[in-house]
Design a protein around this motif. Structure first.
Motif, mmCIF file in Angstrom:
data_model
loop_
_atom_site.group_PDB
_atom_site.id
_atom_site.type_symbol
_atom_site.label_atom_id
_atom_site.label_comp_id
_atom_site.label_asym_id
_atom_site.label_seq_id
_atom_site.Cartn_x
_atom_site.Cartn_y
_atom_site.Cartn_z
ATOM 1 N N PRO A 1 9.701 3.259 -10.391
ATOM 2 C CA PRO A 1 10.884 4.129 -10.427
ATOM 3 C C PRO A 1 11.050 4.965 -9.160
ATOM 4 O O PRO A 1 12.175 5.204 -8.716
ATOM 5 C CB PRO A 1 10.629 5.026 -11.647
ATOM 6 C CG PRO A 1 9.698 4.242 -12.508
ATOM 7 C CD PRO A 1 8.828 3.509 -11.549
ATOM 8 N N VAL A 2 9.919 5.378 -8.578
ATOM 9 C CA VAL A 2 9.992 6.150 -7.327
ATOM 10 C C VAL A 2 10.545 5.273 -6.209
ATOM 11 O O VAL A 2 11.390 5.705 -5.416
ATOM 12 C CB VAL A 2 8.601 6.698 -6.941
ATOM 13 C CG1 VAL A 2 8.673 7.455 -5.615
ATOM 14 C CG2 VAL A 2 8.061 7.592 -8.041
ATOM 15 N N VAL B 1 3.979 -2.952 -7.456
ATOM 16 C CA VAL B 1 2.541 -3.216 -7.592
ATOM 17 C C VAL B 1 1.920 -2.220 -8.575
ATOM 18 O O VAL B 1 1.134 -2.572 -9.442
ATOM 19 C CB VAL B 1 1.844 -3.119 -6.219
ATOM 20 C CG1 VAL B 1 0.344 -3.322 -6.388
ATOM 21 C CG2 VAL B 1 2.401 -4.148 -5.265
ATOM 22 N N VAL B 2 2.284 -0.951 -8.416
ATOM 23 C CA VAL B 2 1.814 0.107 -9.319
ATOM 24 C C VAL B 2 2.943 0.434 -10.284
ATOM 25 O O VAL B 2 4.014 0.865 -9.844
ATOM 26 C CB VAL B 2 1.412 1.374 -8.529
ATOM 27 C CG1 VAL B 2 0.888 2.442 -9.478
ATOM 28 C CG2 VAL B 2 0.379 1.029 -7.472
ATOM 29 N N PHE C 1 4.359 -10.329 -9.658
ATOM 30 C CA PHE C 1 3.899 -9.913 -8.330
ATOM 31 C C PHE C 1 2.923 -10.932 -7.747
ATOM 32 O O PHE C 1 1.973 -11.359 -8.398
ATOM 33 C CB PHE C 1 3.216 -8.549 -8.394
ATOM 34 C CG PHE C 1 2.704 -8.097 -7.049
ATOM 35 C CD1 PHE C 1 3.576 -7.622 -6.093
ATOM 36 C CD2 PHE C 1 1.354 -8.191 -6.745
ATOM 37 C CE1 PHE C 1 3.110 -7.218 -4.852
ATOM 38 C CE2 PHE C 1 0.874 -7.784 -5.504
ATOM 39 C CZ PHE C 1 1.762 -7.299 -4.559
ATOM 40 N N ASP C 2 3.216 -11.314 -6.517
ATOM 41 C CA ASP C 2 2.351 -12.214 -5.753
ATOM 42 C C ASP C 2 2.525 -11.829 -4.288
ATOM 43 O O ASP C 2 3.546 -12.130 -3.676
ATOM 44 C CB ASP C 2 2.739 -13.669 -5.993
ATOM 45 C CG ASP C 2 1.815 -14.644 -5.256
ATOM 46 O OD1 ASP C 2 0.913 -14.176 -4.530
ATOM 47 O OD2 ASP C 2 2.000 -15.861 -5.410
ATOM 48 N N LEU D 1 10.692 -3.780 -0.196
ATOM 49 C CA LEU D 1 10.241 -2.476 -0.676
ATOM 50 C C LEU D 1 10.101 -2.459 -2.197
ATOM 51 O O LEU D 1 9.154 -1.881 -2.736
ATOM 52 C CB LEU D 1 11.229 -1.389 -0.229
ATOM 53 C CG LEU D 1 11.307 -1.152 1.284
ATOM 54 C CD1 LEU D 1 12.411 -0.153 1.613
ATOM 55 C CD2 LEU D 1 9.965 -0.653 1.823
ATOM 56 N N ALA D 2 11.053 -3.100 -2.886
ATOM 57 C CA ALA D 2 10.993 -3.128 -4.346
ATOM 58 C C ALA D 2 9.783 -3.915 -4.839
ATOM 59 O O ALA D 2 9.120 -3.519 -5.804
ATOM 60 C CB ALA D 2 12.281 -3.733 -4.905
ATOM 61 N N THR D 3 9.477 -5.021 -4.174
ATOM 62 C CA THR D 3 8.321 -5.832 -4.565
ATOM 63 C C THR D 3 7.027 -5.056 -4.382
ATOM 64 O O THR D 3 6.143 -5.071 -5.240
ATOM 65 C CB THR D 3 8.273 -7.131 -3.742
ATOM 66 O OG1 THR D 3 9.496 -7.853 -3.919
ATOM 67 C CG2 THR D 3 7.108 -8.002 -4.175
#
Length: 363
Positions: free
Chosen positions: A96-97, A90-91, A135-136, A84-86
């Motif tokens: 933080p959300v 992405v945005v 990010f990948d 979920l954190a990864t």
């Protein structure tokens, strides 16, 4: 509490002891994936497995079956947090959300099921580290798999350790839950806002290595009382400052991956010895360990730059955590809200019971 008492707490060792084999087993369990990675030329990937192996820290003093179940569930929790954190990272504005939702879920679950320390901390740490990784999308399955392998390795080591220490012969302790659901929800909401807010603040400031700010904030807020929050704040800043000198000394020799991997084993063992005796001493060794762990996200960054950024992040995160702890423990706001929520809950139960009785009478 006087300044003298505060300073004395920095050096006093609590009279709490652990069997020598527990810290050693913990160090070997968490460091072994890194050692294997160093020998096979996959050190950075292996560090993710070492992060998953930190599930070993959740080994409870219960029977073997309870230990295994708790650690397996924690492994799934680590996997979910990392995924979920990864995706949330992405945005940039969504991170933080995502951290708020993750922190809220893990704090509620760990508080409700009375999971002892480190509680929700390492779930939040794994999430923050995942957000800082480049990010990948195609690498997500591999990273989650490495976390899972590390967790399963920790479960295996815990099973072997439990057999040798006779954990299967101990008296079964039933799972306890905290019935104060409203208090847990209020605490989780407030802490989640503070932790995710600290991360959002670092993004606004455009800090280069910001994920240690929410980690430090979460570590400070682990304190159950304002006094513990204050102690943790002082201990963490002082311990980190001394730990910086130790880390600088270590990295001045430009250690190879195998040396860093072995240092993980040694440092984690020392941390487990001191964590129950004196938090400041433990943080002294936590600092170089976390700098080594930062190899996952550093992408070749110079160690001196990492150390400088870490000190800034530690001070900022500790300050935010201290202010949040003062608000939470020094005001009556949350007690008042809890009472109002309890009254509403009782009203709902009363209305439900009356409606239930009227339905029966109609029949």
């Amino acid at each position: 509490m006087t300044i003298r008492t505060t300073l004395k707490s920095l050096v006093v060792l609590n009279k709490v002891s652990r069997p020598w084999h527990l810290p050693v087993t913990t160090g070997v369990t968490i460091g072994a994936p890194a050692v294997i990675g160093a020998l096979t030329g996959t050190f950075n990937d292996a560090m993710i497995a070492s992060l998953g192996a930190m599930v070993f820290l959740y080994m409870s003093p219960n029977r073997t079956t309870s230990r295994m179940l708790t650690m397996i569930l924690c492994t799934f929790g680590f996997m979910a947090c990392l995924t979920l954190a990864t995706l949330a990272a992405v945005v940039p504005g969504l991170a933080p959300v995502g951290l708020f939702m993750i922190a809220l879920a893990v704090i509620v679950i760990t508080r409700y099921y009375c999971l002892p320390p480190p509680g929700s901390f390492f779930f939040i740490l794994a999430s923050c580290v995942a957000m800082a990784m480049p990010f990948d999308f195609s690498a997500i399955p591999m990273r989650v798999g490495l976390i899972a392998l590390g967790g399963l390795w920790a479960v295996l080591m815990a099973f072997i350790y439990s057999l040798f220490t006779g954990a299967h012969k101990t008296t079964y302790t039933p799972v306890e839950v905290d019935p104060r659901v409203n208090a847990i929800l209020l605490e989780a909401l407030f802490l989640s806002v503070c932790i995710s807010g600290s991360y959002a603040f670092t993004l606004i400031l455009s800090l280069d290595n910001p994920y240690w700010v929410p980690i430090s904030c979460a570590a400070i807020l682990q304190g159950a009382t304002f006094r513990m929050v204050w102690h943790r704040n002082i201990h963490r800043i002082v311990g980190t400052s001394i730990g910086m000198l130790l880390a600088s000394f270590i990295f001045s020799f430009h250690p190879s991956p195998i040396v860093l991997a072995l240092l993980i084993c040694v440092l984690q063992t020392i941390i487990e010895v001191f964590i129950v005796k004196n938090y400041a001493l433990a943080v002294t060794f936590i600092t170089p360990l976390t700098v080594i762990m930062a190899e996952i996200t550093s992408t070749g960054m110079d160690a001196s730059v990492l150390l400088e950024q870490r000190m800034i992040d530690i001070v900022l995160g500790s300050f935010i955590g201290f202010i949040a702890g003062a608000i939470f423990h020094r005001t009556s706001l949350f007690n008042s809200l809890e009472k109002k929520m309890d009254e509403r809950s009782r009203l709902s139960e009363l209305l439900f019971s009356r409606t239930h009785e009227s339905n029966h009478s109609d029949q």
